[in-house]
Design a protein around this motif. Structure first.
Motif, PDB file in Angstrom:
ATOM      1  N   LEU A  96      19.326  10.314  -7.299  1.00 59.61           N
ATOM      2  CA  LEU A  96      18.050  10.745  -6.319  1.00 59.61           C
ATOM      3  C   LEU A  96      18.253   9.615  -5.270  1.00 59.61           C
ATOM      4  CD1 LEU A  96      15.118  11.594  -8.350  1.00 59.61           C
ATOM      5  CD2 LEU A  96      16.186  12.942  -6.672  1.00 59.61           C
ATOM      6  N   ARG A  97      18.067  10.248  -4.085  1.00 60.46           N
ATOM      7  CA  ARG A  97      17.743   9.040  -2.935  1.00 60.46           C
ATOM      8  C   ARG A  97      16.301   8.996  -2.775  1.00 60.46           C
ATOM      9  NH1 ARG A  97      21.515  10.640   1.055  1.00 60.46           N
ATOM     10  NH2 ARG A  97      22.967   9.399   0.070  1.00 60.46           N
ATOM     11  N   VAL A  98      15.748   7.957  -3.017  1.00 56.53           N
ATOM     12  CA  VAL A  98      14.161   7.832  -3.373  1.00 56.53           C
ATOM     13  C   VAL A  98      13.644   6.782  -2.128  1.00 56.53           C
ATOM     14  CG1 VAL A  98      12.464   7.123  -4.741  1.00 56.53           C
ATOM     15  CG2 VAL A  98      14.648   8.046  -5.758  1.00 56.53           C
ATOM     16  N   ALA A  99      12.609   7.198  -1.606  1.00 58.23           N
ATOM     17  CA  ALA A  99      11.818   6.263  -0.481  1.00 58.23           C
ATOM     18  C   ALA A  99      10.547   6.418  -0.839  1.00 58.23           C
ATOM     19  CB  ALA A  99      12.055   6.490   1.062  1.00 58.23           C
ATOM     20  N   PRO A 100       9.535   5.647  -0.910  1.00 60.11           N
ATOM     21  CA  PRO A 100       8.262   5.570  -1.431  1.00 60.11           C
ATOM     22  C   PRO A 100       7.216   6.565  -0.262  1.00 60.11           C
ATOM     23  CG  PRO A 100       8.582   3.279  -0.885  1.00 60.11           C
ATOM     24  CD  PRO A 100       9.940   4.074  -0.804  1.00 60.11           C
ATOM     25  N   ASP A 101       7.969   6.537   0.953  1.00 60.72           N
ATOM     26  CA  ASP A 101       7.361   6.987   2.256  1.00 60.72           C
ATOM     27  C   ASP A 101       8.490   7.301   3.252  1.00 60.72           C
ATOM     28  OD1 ASP A 101       7.662   4.514   3.590  1.00 60.72           O
ATOM     29  OD2 ASP A 101       5.821   3.698   2.780  1.00 60.72           O
TER      30      ASP A 101
ATOM     31  N   LEU B  24      -5.121   6.390  -1.387  1.00 59.71           N
ATOM     32  CA  LEU B  24      -4.409   5.475  -1.311  1.00 59.71           C
ATOM     33  C   LEU B  24      -4.128   4.522  -2.711  1.00 59.71           C
ATOM     34  CD1 LEU B  24      -3.572   3.271   0.711  1.00 59.71           C
ATOM     35  CD2 LEU B  24      -6.031   2.648   0.866  1.00 59.71           C
ATOM     36  N   LEU B  25      -3.153   4.006  -2.815  1.00 64.13           N
ATOM     37  CA  LEU B  25      -2.769   2.930  -3.909  1.00 64.13           C
ATOM     38  C   LEU B  25      -2.657   1.578  -3.402  1.00 64.13           C
ATOM     39  CD1 LEU B  25      -0.292   5.111  -6.100  1.00 64.13           C
ATOM     40  CD2 LEU B  25      -2.829   5.328  -5.973  1.00 64.13           C
ATOM     41  N   VAL B  26      -3.053   0.669  -4.072  1.00 63.91           N
ATOM     42  CA  VAL B  26      -2.799  -0.727  -3.611  1.00 63.91           C
ATOM     43  C   VAL B  26      -1.946  -1.374  -4.929  1.00 63.91           C
ATOM     44  CG1 VAL B  26      -3.824  -2.915  -2.933  1.00 63.91           C
ATOM     45  CG2 VAL B  26      -4.951  -0.893  -2.321  1.00 63.91           C
ATOM     46  N   LEU B  27      -0.730  -1.648  -4.583  1.00 61.60           N
ATOM     47  CA  LEU B  27       0.060  -2.141  -5.702  1.00 61.60           C
ATOM     48  C   LEU B  27       0.104  -3.825  -5.651  1.00 61.60           C
ATOM     49  CD1 LEU B  27       2.990   0.268  -5.827  1.00 61.60           C
ATOM     50  CD2 LEU B  27       0.813   0.388  -7.116  1.00 61.60           C
ATOM     51  N   GLU B  28      -0.473  -4.428  -6.155  1.00 62.22           N
ATOM     52  CA  GLU B  28      -0.181  -5.820  -6.467  1.00 62.22           C
ATOM     53  C   GLU B  28       1.168  -6.221  -6.984  1.00 62.22           C
ATOM     54  OE1 GLU B  28      -2.352  -7.812  -5.419  1.00 62.22           O
ATOM     55  OE2 GLU B  28      -4.110  -6.797  -5.312  1.00 62.22           O
ATOM     56  N   PRO B  29       1.698  -7.474  -6.609  1.00 58.83           N
ATOM     57  CA  PRO B  29       3.263  -7.539  -7.573  1.00 58.83           C
ATOM     58  C   PRO B  29       3.003  -7.420  -8.890  1.00 58.83           C
ATOM     59  CG  PRO B  29       2.482  -9.459  -5.877  1.00 58.83           C
ATOM     60  CD  PRO B  29       1.364  -8.451  -5.715  1.00 58.83           C
TER      61      PRO B  29
ATOM     62  N   LYS C 262       0.806  -1.113   0.114  1.00 53.48           N
ATOM     63  CA  LYS C 262       0.012  -0.129   0.046  1.00 53.48           C
ATOM     64  C   LYS C 262       0.817   1.355  -0.128  1.00 53.48           C
ATOM     65  CE  LYS C 262      -3.751  -2.263   2.266  1.00 53.48           C
ATOM     66  NZ  LYS C 262      -4.885  -2.296   3.506  1.00 53.48           N
ATOM     67  N   LEU C 263       0.283   2.059  -0.599  1.00 47.70           N
ATOM     68  CA  LEU C 263       1.142   3.343  -0.952  1.00 47.70           C
ATOM     69  C   LEU C 263       0.009   4.662  -0.969  1.00 47.70           C
ATOM     70  CD1 LEU C 263       4.137   4.334  -1.441  1.00 47.70           C
ATOM     71  CD2 LEU C 263       3.732   4.233  -3.724  1.00 47.70           C
ATOM     72  N   LYS C 264       0.716   5.707  -0.157  1.00 47.39           N
ATOM     73  CA  LYS C 264      -0.035   6.919  -0.125  1.00 47.39           C
ATOM     74  C   LYS C 264       0.708   8.336   0.249  1.00 47.39           C
ATOM     75  CE  LYS C 264      -4.502   8.936   1.995  1.00 47.39           C
ATOM     76  NZ  LYS C 264      -5.238   8.980   2.846  1.00 47.39           N
ATOM     77  N   GLY C 265       0.413   9.323  -0.540  1.00 47.64           N
ATOM     78  CA  GLY C 265       1.258  10.742  -0.141  1.00 47.64           C
ATOM     79  C   GLY C 265       2.371  10.886  -1.222  1.00 47.64           C
ATOM     80  N   TYR C 266       3.267  11.277  -0.875  1.00 47.18           N
ATOM     81  CA  TYR C 266       4.546  11.686  -1.733  1.00 47.18           C
ATOM     82  C   TYR C 266       5.811  10.976  -1.400  1.00 47.18           C
ATOM     83  CZ  TYR C 266       1.249  15.836  -2.523  1.00 47.18           C
ATOM     84  OH  TYR C 266       0.202  16.520  -2.746  1.00 47.18           O
ATOM     85  N   PRO C 267       6.606  11.112  -2.570  1.00 50.09           N
ATOM     86  CA  PRO C 267       7.928  10.331  -2.446  1.00 50.09           C
ATOM     87  C   PRO C 267       8.747  11.085  -1.529  1.00 50.09           C
ATOM     88  CG  PRO C 267       7.752  11.389  -4.780  1.00 50.09           C
ATOM     89  CD  PRO C 267       6.370  11.457  -3.910  1.00 50.09           C
ATOM     90  N   VAL C 268       9.589  10.518  -0.705  1.00 50.47           N
ATOM     91  CA  VAL C 268      10.773  11.322   0.216  1.00 50.47           C
ATOM     92  C   VAL C 268      11.892  11.169  -0.898  1.00 50.47           C
ATOM     93  CG1 VAL C 268      11.979  11.232   1.983  1.00 50.47           C
ATOM     94  CG2 VAL C 268       9.654  10.413   2.272  1.00 50.47           C
ATOM     95  N   LEU C 269      12.311  12.431  -1.156  1.00 50.02           N
ATOM     96  CA  LEU C 269      13.370  12.302  -2.028  1.00 50.02           C
ATOM     97  C   LEU C 269      14.668  13.316  -1.461  1.00 50.02           C
ATOM     98  CD1 LEU C 269      11.461  13.166  -5.317  1.00 50.02           C
ATOM     99  CD2 LEU C 269      12.214  10.819  -4.617  1.00 50.02           C
ATOM    100  N   GLN C 270      15.845  12.953  -2.121  1.00 50.54           N
ATOM    101  CA  GLN C 270      16.973  13.830  -1.734  1.00 50.54           C
ATOM    102  C   GLN C 270      17.802  13.816  -2.887  1.00 50.54           C
ATOM    103  OE1 GLN C 270      20.121  12.586   1.313  1.00 50.54           O
ATOM    104  NE2 GLN C 270      20.253  14.763   1.858  1.00 50.54           N
TER     105      GLN C 270
END
Length: 225
Positions: A181-186, A149-154, A110-118
């Motif tokens: 880019l340093r990337v985190a989905p949340d 809210l996003l639901v990502l299946e494999p 599950k994923l919601k919101g914005y990416p966390v980037l540097q």
């Protein structure tokens, strides 16, 4: 006639003793028959067979992650997400790119919101770039649909659009260019460092706007019952 069971043990014990006494008696009789015979030196012990070194133990295979681990798929990070980033030019100094996370694991995420980037420079050092949620501070930037809210299946992916205004880049030193880019989905998932394709981010010390996560256009959202 059968001997009692207990009488058999002494007979078995005496067999090797008799054999040894017979060998000694035969040697003594042979010496008396030929007094001039010199005793032969004992034959040397056969050369010991060189021991074969044991084969080096093979390195232990890495333990497979648990079946319910989102990263159980081979080569997938433990978070279950794999990130990539790209950048493209737009007219009048506007730049637009994207960052994509892919569910490479074996269970639903599950994923919601914005990416966390540097933003990192060509030496992978952090840059003084301000990363913001939304695109309102980017003139003529793309619309931000807002978080959902996003639901990502494999096998499914999510995308965030990046927008910024051109910042001068030193052609000799590369100063002002974001190459990684340093990337985190949340904010709770361990980040990954990815190289920015298509020339990098010429954002310098400017502002990098991001849209909320959306289903990747190449993927259809899952059907909900």
């Amino acid at each position: 006639m059968r001997f009692p069971r207990r009488a058999r043990l002494p007979l078995l014990v005496l067999v090797p003793a008799l054999a040894l006494s017979g060998c000694g008696l035969a040697a003594e009789l042979e010496r008396e028959a030929d007094p001039a015979r010199t005793s032969r030196p004992p034959s040397p012990d056969p050369s010991p067979t060189p021991s074969v070194p044991e084969a080096a133990a093979a390195p232990a295979a890495p333990e497979a992650p648990p079946a319910d681990d989102p990263g159980a798929a081979e080569g997938c990070p433990a978070s279950g997400f794999r990130a990539r980033a790209g950048a493209t030019d737009a007219a009048m100094g506007l730049r637009v790119g994207n960052v994509i996370v892919h569910n490479c694991g074996t269970k639903r995420l599950k994923l919601k919101g914005y990416p966390v980037l540097q933003v990192l420079d060509t030496e992978r050092e952090p840059m003084e770039t301000e990363v913001v949620e939304g695109t309102r501070r980017i003139s003529m930037g793309p619309e931000d649909p807002g978080p959902s809210l996003l639901v990502l299946e494999p096998g499914m992916s999510a995308r965030s659009t990046l927008a910024w205004r051109y910042w001068a880049v030193d052609p000799h030193t590369g100063s002002g260019l974001g190459a990684y880019l340093r990337v985190a989905p949340d904010g709770e998932t361990r980040p990954q460092t990815v190289e920015v394709a298509d020339g990098g981010l010429d954002v310098g010390e400017g502002v990098l706007g991001t849209t909320a996560w959306q289903y990747d256009i190449s993927e259809a959202p899952p059907e909900r019952s």
